[in-house]
Write a protein that holds these residues in place. Sequence first.
Motif, short mmCIF file in Angstrom:
data_model
loop_
_atom_site.label_atom_id
_atom_site.label_comp_id
_atom_site.label_asym_id
_atom_site.label_seq_id
_atom_site.Cartn_x
_atom_site.Cartn_y
_atom_site.Cartn_z
N SER A 135 -3.28 -10.95 8.32
CA SER A 135 -3.27 -10.84 10.02
C SER A 135 -2.33 -9.17 10.06
O SER A 135 -1.94 -8.89 8.94
CB SER A 135 -2.60 -12.11 10.77
N LYS A 136 -2.01 -9.02 11.30
CA LYS A 136 -1.95 -7.75 12.41
C LYS A 136 -0.83 -8.48 11.01
O LYS A 136 0.66 -7.25 11.02
CB LYS A 136 -2.07 -7.37 13.39
N SER A 137 0.21 -9.69 12.02
CA SER A 137 1.98 -9.65 11.63
C SER A 137 2.04 -9.31 10.46
O SER A 137 3.20 -8.96 9.74
CB SER A 137 2.25 -10.75 12.59
N GLN B 294 5.84 -6.77 7.05
CA GLN B 294 6.74 -6.92 5.72
C GLN B 294 6.29 -7.21 4.23
O GLN B 294 4.81 -7.84 4.30
CB GLN B 294 7.92 -8.45 5.53
N LEU B 295 6.33 -6.56 3.89
CA LEU B 295 6.66 -5.80 1.58
C LEU B 295 6.91 -8.18 1.12
O LEU B 295 5.64 -7.76 0.43
CB LEU B 295 7.52 -4.84 1.39
N ASP B 296 7.23 -8.80 1.61
CA ASP B 296 7.82 -10.03 1.30
C ASP B 296 6.57 -10.61 1.23
O ASP B 296 5.73 -11.46 0.51
CB ASP B 296 8.86 -10.71 1.69
N LYS B 297 5.65 -10.32 2.48
CA LYS B 297 4.66 -10.91 3.03
C LYS B 297 3.67 -11.32 2.72
O LYS B 297 2.98 -11.86 1.95
CB LYS B 297 5.09 -11.54 4.61
N ILE B 298 2.72 -9.66 2.21
CA ILE B 298 2.48 -9.55 1.60
C ILE B 298 2.08 -9.92 0.37
O ILE B 298 1.35 -10.02 -0.56
CB ILE B 298 2.23 -7.52 1.87
N LEU B 299 3.12 -9.51 -0.44
CA LEU B 299 3.08 -9.94 -2.08
C LEU B 299 2.63 -11.25 -2.38
O LEU B 299 2.35 -11.86 -3.24
CB LEU B 299 4.22 -9.50 -2.73
N ASP B 300 3.21 -12.13 -0.66
CA ASP B 300 3.11 -13.78 -1.16
C ASP B 300 1.44 -13.44 -0.94
O ASP B 300 1.04 -15.15 -1.77
CB ASP B 300 4.36 -14.31 0.32
N ILE B 301 1.46 -13.63 -0.29
CA ILE B 301 -0.59 -14.22 0.15
C ILE B 301 -1.22 -13.56 -0.85
O ILE B 301 -2.01 -13.94 -1.36
CB ILE B 301 -0.27 -13.33 1.93
N ALA B 302 -0.75 -12.24 -1.00
CA ALA B 302 -1.80 -11.56 -2.78
C ALA B 302 -1.50 -12.96 -3.66
O ALA B 302 -2.82 -13.28 -4.28
CB ALA B 302 -0.85 -9.86 -2.85
#
Length: 335
Positions: A156-158, A162-170
Amino acid sequence: MKKSKFSYASPAVAVALLFSSMFCGCDTKKESSQFETVHLTIASEVASEDILERQIAKFQSLHSSELSLSYTIRDVSEDNLLKSPRTSSDIFCIANDQMDELYKAGSLLEITENTDNVGGAGTTAAEVVTRDGKIYGYPISSGNGYFLYYNKAYFSKSDVNQLDKILDIAAQNKKKFTMDFSSGWYLFSFFKGAGLNLEYNAEKLANTCTWNARDAEHTGVSVTEAMLHVTTHDGFLNLPNDQFVENILNGDVIAGVSGQWNAEELASIWGEDYAATKLPTYTLEGEQVQMASFTGYRILGVNAYAESPTWAMRLAEYLSNEETQLMRFESTGQC
């Protein structure tokens, strides 16, 4: 620029002209105007031929009462601004890191008209074309930086703030976020975001780097530790930039840091799920710190040896206006 030519009349003719003007009356006084025929050469890198033709036609229309303009679009390879500036294009396109060398060589015409409009007063764009308080070019794009591409099917846009969130979702999706950690050009984003700088010192022809500062709010050691935390995450993949598109195409990568040069291919791969935004924040000593990017400008310069410098300057200004920049962006993706 052509000069007006005047001829002297005999006394008898002068008297006749005087009487003629008296009978015509004072209200019919005519102001003399100068109509010029000008030919300009423009480097092909300035814009596509289609854009140039359309915008030059508009420019000619705006000045139809004073100018007849013809032009030649020259191949970029024909220009050698340092070795033979007198035979180079009247209007050309350069990267901002070429400014100092061309300025010192005297190859750049000083911009003297509408200087308050160039790049926007007080902006980095204005600073990059200013030397010793004078302006020597028109910024037209800043597409040499980098930002975040991501697949909207996963984020999502939110999420992408944050890079931490991007890494976790990946990692949760057994996919990867990628960035070139072998390149100091990309690693700059972490250090600069933390307040540590790297800049080119034009006078000394050297770099000034504060990445190892010990007295800053965040030290280079703490930034490095934060980066190491990123590299050990299951959602991270270190890739050189030339492998960026390849790994998105095979489905391994769903987000990554790169520049506008990959926009067209990524849009075709992800389709409706294609998206891009600013760089995210990263965790540094418990705080969220905004990652930074280099800003690299493309600049329209005017040849100091142009035969019609005023009209070359005016056309370059027109070719760097908002409308032309938008047309260039829609055509090439240059930001």
